[in-house]
Design a protein around this motif. Structure first.
Motif, PDB file in Angstrom:
ATOM      1  N   THR A  92       0.830  -1.205   0.000  1.00  0.00           N
ATOM      2  CA  THR A  92       0.000   0.000   0.000  1.00  0.00           C
ATOM      3  C   THR A  92       0.867   1.258   0.000  1.00  0.00           C
ATOM      4  N   MET A  93       2.026   1.187   0.677  1.00  0.00           N
ATOM      5  CA  MET A  93       2.916   2.351   0.671  1.00  0.00           C
ATOM      6  C   MET A  93       3.389   2.651  -0.742  1.00  0.00           C
ATOM      7  N   ILE A  94       3.744   1.577  -1.478  1.00  0.00           N
ATOM      8  CA  ILE A  94       4.219   1.772  -2.849  1.00  0.00           C
ATOM      9  C   ILE A  94       3.089   2.334  -3.702  1.00  0.00           C
ATOM     10  N   ARG A  95       1.869   1.839  -3.448  1.00  0.00           N
ATOM     11  CA  ARG A  95       0.716   2.323  -4.199  1.00  0.00           C
ATOM     12  C   ARG A  95       0.514   3.820  -3.985  1.00  0.00           C
ATOM     13  N   VAL A  96       0.566   4.226  -2.715  1.00  0.00           N
ATOM     14  CA  VAL A  96       0.386   5.652  -2.398  1.00  0.00           C
ATOM     15  C   VAL A  96       1.503   6.471  -3.028  1.00  0.00           C
ATOM     16  N   GLY A  97       2.754   5.995  -2.847  1.00  0.00           N
ATOM     17  CA  GLY A  97       3.898   6.748  -3.342  1.00  0.00           C
ATOM     18  C   GLY A  97       3.903   6.881  -4.851  1.00  0.00           C
ATOM     19  N   ASN A  98       3.337   5.864  -5.513  1.00  0.00           N
ATOM     20  CA  ASN A  98       3.298   5.865  -6.973  1.00  0.00           C
ATOM     21  C   ASN A  98       2.591   7.106  -7.505  1.00  0.00           C
ATOM     22  N   ASN A  99       1.593   7.617  -6.741  1.00  0.00           N
ATOM     23  CA  ASN A  99       0.856   8.801  -7.187  1.00  0.00           C
ATOM     24  C   ASN A  99       1.700  10.068  -7.118  1.00  0.00           C
ATOM     25  N   LEU A 102       5.013  10.146  -7.779  1.00  0.00           N
ATOM     26  CA  LEU A 102       6.237   9.989  -8.554  1.00  0.00           C
ATOM     27  C   LEU A 102       6.453  11.184  -9.478  1.00  0.00           C
ATOM     28  N   PHE A 103       5.372  11.662 -10.092  1.00  0.00           N
ATOM     29  CA  PHE A 103       5.506  12.719 -11.089  1.00  0.00           C
ATOM     30  C   PHE A 103       5.747  14.079 -10.466  1.00  0.00           C
ATOM     31  N   SER A 104       5.358  14.251  -9.196  1.00  0.00           N
ATOM     32  CA  SER A 104       5.592  15.548  -8.572  1.00  0.00           C
ATOM     33  C   SER A 104       6.957  15.583  -7.895  1.00  0.00           C
ATOM     34  N   GLY A 105       7.777  14.551  -8.104  1.00  0.00           N
ATOM     35  CA  GLY A 105       9.154  14.614  -7.636  1.00  0.00           C
ATOM     36  C   GLY A 105       9.389  13.982  -6.285  1.00  0.00           C
ATOM     37  N   GLU A 106       8.324  13.534  -5.564  1.00  0.00           N
ATOM     38  CA  GLU A 106       8.540  12.938  -4.240  1.00  0.00           C
ATOM     39  C   GLU A 106       8.831  11.447  -4.388  1.00  0.00           C
ATOM     40  N   TRP A 107       9.989  11.130  -4.928  1.00  0.00           N
ATOM     41  CA  TRP A 107      10.298   9.747  -5.254  1.00  0.00           C
ATOM     42  C   TRP A 107      10.492   8.887  -4.021  1.00  0.00           C
ATOM     43  N   TRP A 108      10.858   9.504  -2.877  1.00  0.00           N
ATOM     44  CA  TRP A 108      11.223   8.693  -1.713  1.00  0.00           C
ATOM     45  C   TRP A 108      10.027   7.964  -1.107  1.00  0.00           C
ATOM     46  N   ILE A 109       8.831   8.489  -1.328  1.00  0.00           N
ATOM     47  CA  ILE A 109       7.652   7.845  -0.735  1.00  0.00           C
ATOM     48  C   ILE A 109       7.510   6.424  -1.273  1.00  0.00           C
ATOM     49  N   THR A 110       7.822   6.235  -2.547  1.00  0.00           N
ATOM     50  CA  THR A 110       7.685   4.900  -3.109  1.00  0.00           C
ATOM     51  C   THR A 110       9.020   4.158  -3.176  1.00  0.00           C
ATOM     52  N   PHE A 111      10.143   4.900  -3.251  1.00  0.00           N
ATOM     53  CA  PHE A 111      11.443   4.255  -3.458  1.00  0.00           C
ATOM     54  C   PHE A 111      11.849   3.394  -2.267  1.00  0.00           C
TER      55      PHE A 111
END
Lengths: 314, 328
Positions: A267-274, A276-285
């Protein structure tokens, strides 16, 4: 006092037997496996003691501050020292969430594997040892299920049980539904391997001897045959654990696994995936890295175990 | 041979019956179909009439026979969520999924087999070792992580490939294809690579281990002793004999490509059947779920059957055994 000593001696003896065994020898000679074991161990400790070890409690709404949302990791500009790996869109500390998330991943993984081992080995034992119509029914069932990819079966079961449950129970039951879905999706593999091994063991002399002296078939199956087929089952279960963790993450990523309120790695990766385009790569990485590291470590241990337990390669 | 194929066909039929039974029970017993079709205000009499109309009061077997009859005609009822016939929805999205699956299958075979042959022939070269280490990544990285990684590199970072959709599609009759436009080709690159990577690793590892085994056999040594060129030994003698297990795995994996396309399609918002199915699961849209299950089972079972028959073409041993048996 004497009893104490003898139990101490027993532990000593057991420790000596473990250290002296072939398995431990091959383990200690293989640095990659030792590292994998250490990584897995760290994950298990971090997940088990997450409520005490984690720097923050991501489930405590009072501690969340939206002003701190989407903070980058500490080594980047605007990073905060209290959030080592940054925060997600709701201001939850990523490191703590990964620790709590691995908890869900590991619980679901272990329980699902236990479930499929229990069902698969049990049915494989019965089918292989007793034979006859029971064998036919069980193996045909396994064939039918193997005709459909496991991930699809897990998805279907998860979806259908979620519909059947009353809405107020759906969230708290989600983890159990997930365990059931993943566990059911994987049992035929264990059943096949167990049955194959049992068919070989059944014709050996020790089984005939036990039958002649009138041991109950159930006792023969559990105490004589089962210990002799545990090798391949153990190897499959280790690789099955990696598979179950991936399946859990996949289902949660697809949004059909655990609800967003109990973050697993998926679920964390799912949330972070949204984001990705605004530059917050660490949420999903970072959750991705954690997931891949854990799965890789477990897989490597499974590979090693397969070779170590294979008498042909000794 | 005929007996063997008939036996296989029966097995396929049995799988289909069980799957359609499961999907029929989904359809009828999970939630109340009447509740899902009529509005909140429907009176009790309307509901009873609807029940009669749908034949829900008929005996179980009659209902099941009707379900199978409809399924054979491709009728799976109306989607609860979109209120359109499920058959139409699936027909619209099938080309997208099939194109994705075919592209991935080609990729995985065209890359996996040569790499497997190479690593099998030269197990100790540095290139083989790096290919094997790389293949471990393919096994470990979950499909959706590969997709996210590719999007991050090629869409967010370099901005060269689109991160969602399938570009412009051209309508050829009822089939819509993305292979005729530049945007279509660009759009299919990342999803097909994502989907192909795992299959490619499996094919690579399988071909490698089969090659390693075959290279040790006596007839290869004999071929070397005869002074045949390496090219002929490697491909004419060795590789040919690894084909049976490779065909099995490639064939069976076509089915799992369709299943895993669910994940890839969700990551790339590819307008295929998998994406439709995930949305259906989220909305408890039973007719779509049931239809998808039957669809996948049909594809899977027919591929299995096809692979079984293909064995006879590829493996002369099977044919020889049967003719000997028939001669007796």
């Amino acid at each position: 006092m004497i009893e104490n000593q003898s139990s101490l001696a027993k532990i000593n003896d057991l420790a000596f037997r473990i250290v002296d065994s072939d398995l431990f020898y091959s383990f200690s000679r293989n640095p990659i496996v030792v590292v994998s074991a250490v990584i897995t161990f760290v994950f298990i400790i971090a997940a088990t003691f997450a409520p005490w070890l984690a720097p923050h409690n991501p489930f405590d709404p009072a501690s969340l501050d939206l002003m701190e949302a989407s903070t980058p990791p500490v080594w980047l500009e605007d990073g905060m020292s209290k959030f080592m790996l940054g925060t997600d869109d709701q201001g939850r500390d990523i490191l703590s969430t990964i620790m709590f998330g691995s908890r869900v991943s590991l619980i679901v993984g272990f329980s699902a594997v236990l479930f499929s081992v229990f069902v698969g080995v049990g049915s494989g034992l019965l089918a292989g040892y007793l034979g006859g119509w029971l064998d036919t029914v069980i193996m045909r069932l396994a064939d039918v299920q193997l005709a459909i990819p496991a991930i699809l079966i897990a998805l279907m079961i998860n979806g259908v049980v979620a519909i059947l449950l009353p809405p107020q129970l759906q969230h708290e039951m989600a983890i159990y539904v997930l365990i059931l879905a993943i566990g059911v999706s994987d049992w035929p593999r264990y059943a096949r391997v167990t049955r194959g091994s049992v068919l070989v063991e059944r014709n050996k002399e020790y089984v005939a001897a036990a039958q002649v002296i009138g041991v109950h078939p159930l006792f023969i199956m559990l105490r004589h045959v089962l210990p002799n087929i545990m090798g391949p089952v153990l190897v499959m279960a280790t690789i099955g654990l990696a598979l179950a963790i991936i399946t859990e993450a996949t289902l949660s990523f697809l949004g059909v696994g655990v609800p967003p309120t109990t973050p697993s790695l998926g679920t964390m990766i799912r949330v972070g995936n949204n984001y990705l385009f605004s530059g917050e790569w660490w949420i999903t990485f970072f959750p991705c890295t954690a997931l891949v590291t854990l799965v890789l470590a477990v897989n490597l241990m499974g590979d090693w175990l397969r070779d170590a337990l294979n008498p042909k390669l000794r | 041979m005929i007996a063997y194929i008939i036996q296989r066909a029966f097995q396929a039929l049995a799988v289909m019956i069980v799957v359609s039974l499961v999907s029929f029970m989904l359809f009828n017993f999970v939630g109340d179909p009447v509740d899902n079709m009529v509005g909140q205000e429907a009176t009790y009499e309307e509901r009873v009439a609807m029940r009669d109309n749908l034949g829900l009061n008929d005996p179980f077997l009659v209902q099941f026979a009707r379900f199978v009859g409809n399924a054979v005609k491709g009728e799976f009822g109306i989607s609860y969520r979109i209120q359109r016939p499920v058959a139409d929805l699936i027909a619209e999205r099938m080309p997208a999924t099939l194109e994705l699956v075919i592209a991935s299958a080609f990729l995985s075979v065209l890359l996996g087999i040569p790499m497997g042959v190479y690593t099998g022939i030269r197990p100790n070269s540095w290139l083989s070792r790096s290919i094997l280490v790389g293949s471990l990544v393919g096994v470990t990285l979950p499909t959706f992580v590969i997709g996210i990684l590719l999007i991050y590199i090629f869409s967010v970072g370099l901005g060269v490939l689109p991160s969602f959709g399938r570009g412009e599609a051209v309508q050829l009759g009822w089939w819509s294809t993305g292979f005729l436009t530049v945007t279509g080709w660009k759009a299919i690159i990342m999803p097909s690579v994502t989907l192909a990577l795992f299959q490619m690793t499996i094919i690579l590892r399988l071909v490698r281990s089969e090659m390693l085994e075959v290279m040790r056999t006596d007839y290869i040594k004999f071929a070397r002793a005869r002074g045949l060129p390496n090219q002929i030994i490697n491909f004419g003698h060795a590789f040919k004999n690894t084909l049976v297990p490779v065909i099995t795995i490639v064939g069976l994996n076509l089915g799992s490509l369709i299943a895993f396309s669910i994940i890839t399609e969700t990551v790339f918002q590819w307008p295929g059947m998998g994406f439709l199915f995930i949305q259906a699961v989220g909305f408890a849209d039973i007719p779509v779920m049931a239809a998808y299950l039957v669809m996948v089972a049909v594809v899977f079972v027919s591929i299995n059957l096809f692979v079984d028959i293909l064995y006879f073409v590829v493996d002369p041993r099977l044919r020889a055994d049967k003719t000997v048996a028939a001669g007796n």
